[in-house]
Design a protein around this motif. Structure first.
Motif, PDB file in Angstrom:
ATOM      1  N   SER A  96      14.566   9.310  -3.037  1.00  0.00           N
ATOM      2  CA  SER A  96      14.811   7.880  -3.192  1.00  0.00           C
ATOM      3  C   SER A  96      13.658   7.203  -3.917  1.00  0.00           C
ATOM      4  CB  SER A  96      15.015   7.224  -1.823  1.00  0.00           C
ATOM      5  OG  SER A  96      13.785   7.160  -1.116  1.00  0.00           O
ATOM      6  N   VAL A  97      13.913   5.992  -4.345  1.00  0.00           N
ATOM      7  CA  VAL A  97      12.873   5.175  -4.978  1.00  0.00           C
ATOM      8  C   VAL A  97      11.689   5.007  -4.021  1.00  0.00           C
ATOM      9  CG1 VAL A  97      12.380   2.825  -5.789  1.00  0.00           C
ATOM     10  CG2 VAL A  97      14.497   3.984  -6.493  1.00  0.00           C
ATOM     11  N   LEU A  98      11.979   4.730  -2.749  1.00  0.00           N
ATOM     12  CA  LEU A  98      10.917   4.564  -1.754  1.00  0.00           C
ATOM     13  C   LEU A  98      10.149   5.863  -1.555  1.00  0.00           C
ATOM     14  CD1 LEU A  98       9.432   2.947   0.415  1.00  0.00           C
ATOM     15  CD2 LEU A  98      11.285   3.518   2.010  1.00  0.00           C
ATOM     16  N   GLU A  99      10.853   6.983  -1.470  1.00  0.00           N
ATOM     17  CA  GLU A  99      10.177   8.263  -1.260  1.00  0.00           C
ATOM     18  C   GLU A  99       9.280   8.609  -2.432  1.00  0.00           C
ATOM     19  OE1 GLU A  99      13.502  10.522   1.545  1.00  0.00           O
ATOM     20  OE2 GLU A  99      13.744  10.472  -0.626  1.00  0.00           O
ATOM     21  N   ASN A 100       9.708   8.332  -3.660  1.00  0.00           N
ATOM     22  CA  ASN A 100       8.861   8.568  -4.828  1.00  0.00           C
ATOM     23  C   ASN A 100       7.562   7.790  -4.733  1.00  0.00           C
ATOM     24  OD1 ASN A 100       9.808  10.091  -7.529  1.00  0.00           O
ATOM     25  ND2 ASN A 100      11.620   9.501  -6.331  1.00  0.00           N
ATOM     26  N   THR A 101       7.645   6.562  -4.276  1.00  0.00           N
ATOM     27  CA  THR A 101       6.449   5.729  -4.160  1.00  0.00           C
ATOM     28  C   THR A 101       5.564   6.208  -3.023  1.00  0.00           C
ATOM     29  OG1 THR A 101       7.801   3.875  -4.912  1.00  0.00           O
ATOM     30  CG2 THR A 101       5.636   3.340  -4.018  1.00  0.00           C
ATOM     31  N   ARG A 102       6.180   6.583  -1.912  1.00  0.00           N
ATOM     32  CA  ARG A 102       5.406   7.013  -0.748  1.00  0.00           C
ATOM     33  C   ARG A 102       4.648   8.310  -1.003  1.00  0.00           C
ATOM     34  NH1 ARG A 102       8.141   7.548   4.752  1.00  0.00           N
ATOM     35  NH2 ARG A 102       5.952   8.057   5.180  1.00  0.00           N
ATOM     36  N   ASP A 153       5.427   0.115   4.507  1.00  0.00           N
ATOM     37  CA  ASP A 153       5.222  -1.315   4.234  1.00  0.00           C
ATOM     38  C   ASP A 153       4.531  -1.529   2.891  1.00  0.00           C
ATOM     39  OD1 ASP A 153       6.391  -1.897   6.640  1.00  0.00           O
ATOM     40  OD2 ASP A 153       4.510  -2.297   7.713  1.00  0.00           O
ATOM     41  N   ALA A 154       3.488  -0.729   2.618  1.00  0.00           N
ATOM     42  CA  ALA A 154       2.745  -0.894   1.365  1.00  0.00           C
ATOM     43  C   ALA A 154       3.609  -0.510   0.172  1.00  0.00           C
ATOM     44  CB  ALA A 154       1.475  -0.052   1.387  1.00  0.00           C
ATOM     45  N   SER A 155       4.400   0.546   0.326  1.00  0.00           N
ATOM     46  CA  SER A 155       5.282   0.985  -0.763  1.00  0.00           C
ATOM     47  C   SER A 155       6.353  -0.066  -1.045  1.00  0.00           C
ATOM     48  CB  SER A 155       5.928   2.327  -0.419  1.00  0.00           C
ATOM     49  OG  SER A 155       4.957   3.342  -0.292  1.00  0.00           O
ATOM     50  N   MET A 156       6.932  -0.614   0.022  1.00  0.00           N
ATOM     51  CA  MET A 156       7.953  -1.648  -0.164  1.00  0.00           C
ATOM     52  C   MET A 156       7.368  -2.893  -0.806  1.00  0.00           C
ATOM     53  SD  MET A 156      10.996  -0.694   0.502  1.00  0.00           S
ATOM     54  CE  MET A 156      11.674  -2.354   0.330  1.00  0.00           C
ATOM     55  N   GLU A 157       6.147  -3.232  -0.455  1.00  0.00           N
ATOM     56  CA  GLU A 157       5.492  -4.392  -1.064  1.00  0.00           C
ATOM     57  C   GLU A 157       5.345  -4.207  -2.571  1.00  0.00           C
ATOM     58  OE1 GLU A 157       1.290  -6.925  -0.722  1.00  0.00           O
ATOM     59  OE2 GLU A 157       1.779  -5.389   0.762  1.00  0.00           O
ATOM     60  N   LEU A 158       4.958  -3.008  -2.979  1.00  0.00           N
ATOM     61  CA  LEU A 158       4.845  -2.708  -4.405  1.00  0.00           C
ATOM     62  C   LEU A 158       6.216  -2.767  -5.086  1.00  0.00           C
ATOM     63  CD1 LEU A 158       2.393   0.260  -5.167  1.00  0.00           C
ATOM     64  CD2 LEU A 158       2.371  -2.032  -6.149  1.00  0.00           C
ATOM     65  N   LEU A 159       7.206  -2.166  -4.448  1.00  0.00           N
ATOM     66  CA  LEU A 159       8.538  -2.144  -5.038  1.00  0.00           C
ATOM     67  C   LEU A 159       9.113  -3.549  -5.180  1.00  0.00           C
ATOM     68  CD1 LEU A 159      10.040   0.969  -3.199  1.00  0.00           C
ATOM     69  CD2 LEU A 159       9.424   0.807  -5.618  1.00  0.00           C
ATOM     70  N   GLY A 190      12.718  -3.433  -5.000  1.00  0.00           N
ATOM     71  CA  GLY A 190      12.894  -3.370  -3.553  1.00  0.00           C
ATOM     72  C   GLY A 190      14.337  -3.165  -3.141  1.00  0.00           C
ATOM     73  N   SER A 191      15.255  -3.810  -3.839  1.00  0.00           N
ATOM     74  CA  SER A 191      16.672  -3.686  -3.489  1.00  0.00           C
ATOM     75  C   SER A 191      17.216  -2.293  -3.802  1.00  0.00           C
ATOM     76  CB  SER A 191      17.499  -4.741  -4.237  1.00  0.00           C
ATOM     77  OG  SER A 191      17.423  -4.531  -5.644  1.00  0.00           O
ATOM     78  N   MET A 192      16.469  -1.515  -4.572  1.00  0.00           N
ATOM     79  CA  MET A 192      16.895  -0.164  -4.955  1.00  0.00           C
ATOM     80  C   MET A 192      16.150   0.909  -4.163  1.00  0.00           C
ATOM     81  SD  MET A 192      16.743  -0.762  -9.078  1.00  0.00           S
ATOM     82  CE  MET A 192      17.294  -2.306  -9.810  1.00  0.00           C
ATOM     83  N   ALA A 193      15.426   0.514  -3.121  1.00  0.00           N
ATOM     84  CA  ALA A 193      14.523   1.430  -2.420  1.00  0.00           C
ATOM     85  C   ALA A 193      15.210   2.694  -1.928  1.00  0.00           C
ATOM     86  CB  ALA A 193      13.849   0.717  -1.249  1.00  0.00           C
ATOM     87  N   TYR A 211      17.223   3.661 -17.320  1.00  0.00           N
ATOM     88  CA  TYR A 211      16.011   4.177 -17.984  1.00  0.00           C
ATOM     89  C   TYR A 211      14.829   3.229 -17.775  1.00  0.00           C
ATOM     90  CZ  TYR A 211      12.987   6.052 -21.643  1.00  0.00           C
ATOM     91  OH  TYR A 211      11.925   6.577 -22.328  1.00  0.00           O
ATOM     92  N   GLY A 212      15.051   1.921 -17.985  1.00  0.00           N
ATOM     93  CA  GLY A 212      13.964   0.962 -17.842  1.00  0.00           C
ATOM     94  C   GLY A 212      13.433   0.901 -16.425  1.00  0.00           C
ATOM     95  N   SER A 213      14.326   1.001 -15.423  1.00  0.00           N
ATOM     96  CA  SER A 213      13.896   0.978 -14.019  1.00  0.00           C
ATOM     97  C   SER A 213      13.124   2.242 -13.669  1.00  0.00           C
ATOM     98  CB  SER A 213      15.099   0.815 -13.098  1.00  0.00           C
ATOM     99  OG  SER A 213      15.694  -0.452 -13.257  1.00  0.00           O
ATOM    100  N   GLN A 214      13.513   3.374 -14.243  1.00  0.00           N
ATOM    101  CA  GLN A 214      12.753   4.602 -14.012  1.00  0.00           C
ATOM    102  C   GLN A 214      11.342   4.475 -14.577  1.00  0.00           C
ATOM    103  OE1 GLN A 214      14.592   8.396 -14.883  1.00  0.00           O
ATOM    104  NE2 GLN A 214      16.623   7.633 -14.372  1.00  0.00           N
ATOM    105  N   ARG A 215      11.209   3.847 -15.748  1.00  0.00           N
ATOM    106  CA  ARG A 215       9.882   3.621 -16.319  1.00  0.00           C
ATOM    107  C   ARG A 215       9.043   2.745 -15.395  1.00  0.00           C
ATOM    108  NH1 ARG A 215       7.682   7.108 -19.815  1.00  0.00           N
ATOM    109  NH2 ARG A 215       9.013   7.520 -21.589  1.00  0.00           N
ATOM    110  N   ARG A 216       9.662   1.691 -14.843  1.00  0.00           N
ATOM    111  CA  ARG A 216       8.931   0.816 -13.918  1.00  0.00           C
ATOM    112  C   ARG A 216       8.531   1.574 -12.656  1.00  0.00           C
ATOM    113  NH1 ARG A 216      12.142  -3.913 -12.196  1.00  0.00           N
ATOM    114  NH2 ARG A 216      13.903  -2.989 -13.309  1.00  0.00           N
TER     115      ARG A 216
END
Length: 258
Positions: free
Chosen positions: A95-101, A131-137, A143-146, A155-160
């Motif tokens: 997930s988007v959140l797991e990638n950040t974590r 919490d920190a990952s969600m704050e960044l997202l 955040g809505s895509m977490a 593509y643009g969201s993957q770059r972000r």
């Protein structure tokens, strides 16, 4: 202005091919430096040397005044150097959140035993990571895509997301390898504004490899130009685009860069 990063006579050989040759340059704190050059100029090899993926054949790399040659990529990342790649390298099935974590968790001070036994210390750190990952997202409008799979994003969201993951390492130096690759002129203009905001918001030093010349000229404080692994020019954007050696390297004849 003090240098955050310096390379001293940096060289990398691949057999008989010299990809980087005797390269000495510096990156000042809080500046945005563009590194440009034709295909095959050695730009990505330069980033791979800075991040410990390749060891130099000779020369030195200083970060905050200390040599980082011989350190593992993970050790260099912990010192405050983060990067993105020309080809997006997300964990597409996570997930988007797991990638950040994944990036954030690498900075947390708890042991594998804590994680295995789910100790109170591990649970507190896990909550901190989420919490920190969600704050960044949220900050990057992701955040809505977490809970979505990273591979399902545009593509643009993957770059972000790739930039968010790099920022989760809490870097001092951010290396961006062709962040506008595959974007049209309008998307590249939006990315320019976005990176300018990121630079100010996080007080970063940024080194940018990019072929989109208008973006480089608009965004960068200084530009260094490589050709066949050798520095051929450097200076302010207006100086570089007027340099006949640079024009010839890109166009082969007299012309004008954007």
């Amino acid at each position: 202005m003090s240098a955050l990063l310096e390379t001293c006579n940096l060289t990398r050989q691949f057999g008989g091919l010299r990809a980087i040759g005797d390269l000495s340059l510096s990156v000042n704190r809080r500046e945005i430096l563009g590194v440009i050059g034709p295909n095959g100029a050695g730009k990505t090899t330069f980033f791979n040397l800075l991040t410990g993926i390749y060891p130099p054949s000779s020369g030195d790399i200083l970060f905050k005044g200390n040599s980082i040659v011989g350190l593992l990529p993970s050790q260099i990342a912990r010192l405050g150097v983060a990067r993105t790649f020309q080809n997006i390298r997300l964990f597409r099935r996570l997930s988007v959140l797991e990638n950040t974590r994944i990036a954030y968790d690498s900075q947390l001070p708890y042991s594998p035993v804590d994680a295995l036994l789910r100790t109170p210390r591990a649970r507190v750190r896990e909550r901190e990571s989420i919490d920190a990952s969600m704050e960044l997202l949220e900050l990057f409008e992701l955040g809505s895509m977490a809970n979505e799979c990273a591979g399902d994003l545009s593509y643009g969201s993957q770059r972000r997301l790739e930039i968010v993951r790099a920022l989760a390492l809490k870097p001092t130096l951010l290396l961006l390898d062709e962040p506008a690759a595959g974007m049209n002129p309008y998307e590249a203009m939006q990315l320019t504004d976005f990176l300018r905001w990121v630079h100010g918001k996080f007080s970063l030093t940024i080194v940018l490899i990019e072929h989109h010349m208008q973006m480089v000229m608009d965004l960068c404080d200084r530009i260094e130009v490589l050709e066949f692994g050798v520095r051929i020019a450097g200076g302010k954007p207006d100086e570089v685009k007027a340099n006949p050696r640079v024009v010839e390297a890109y166009l082969g004849t007299e012309g004008e860069l954007p």
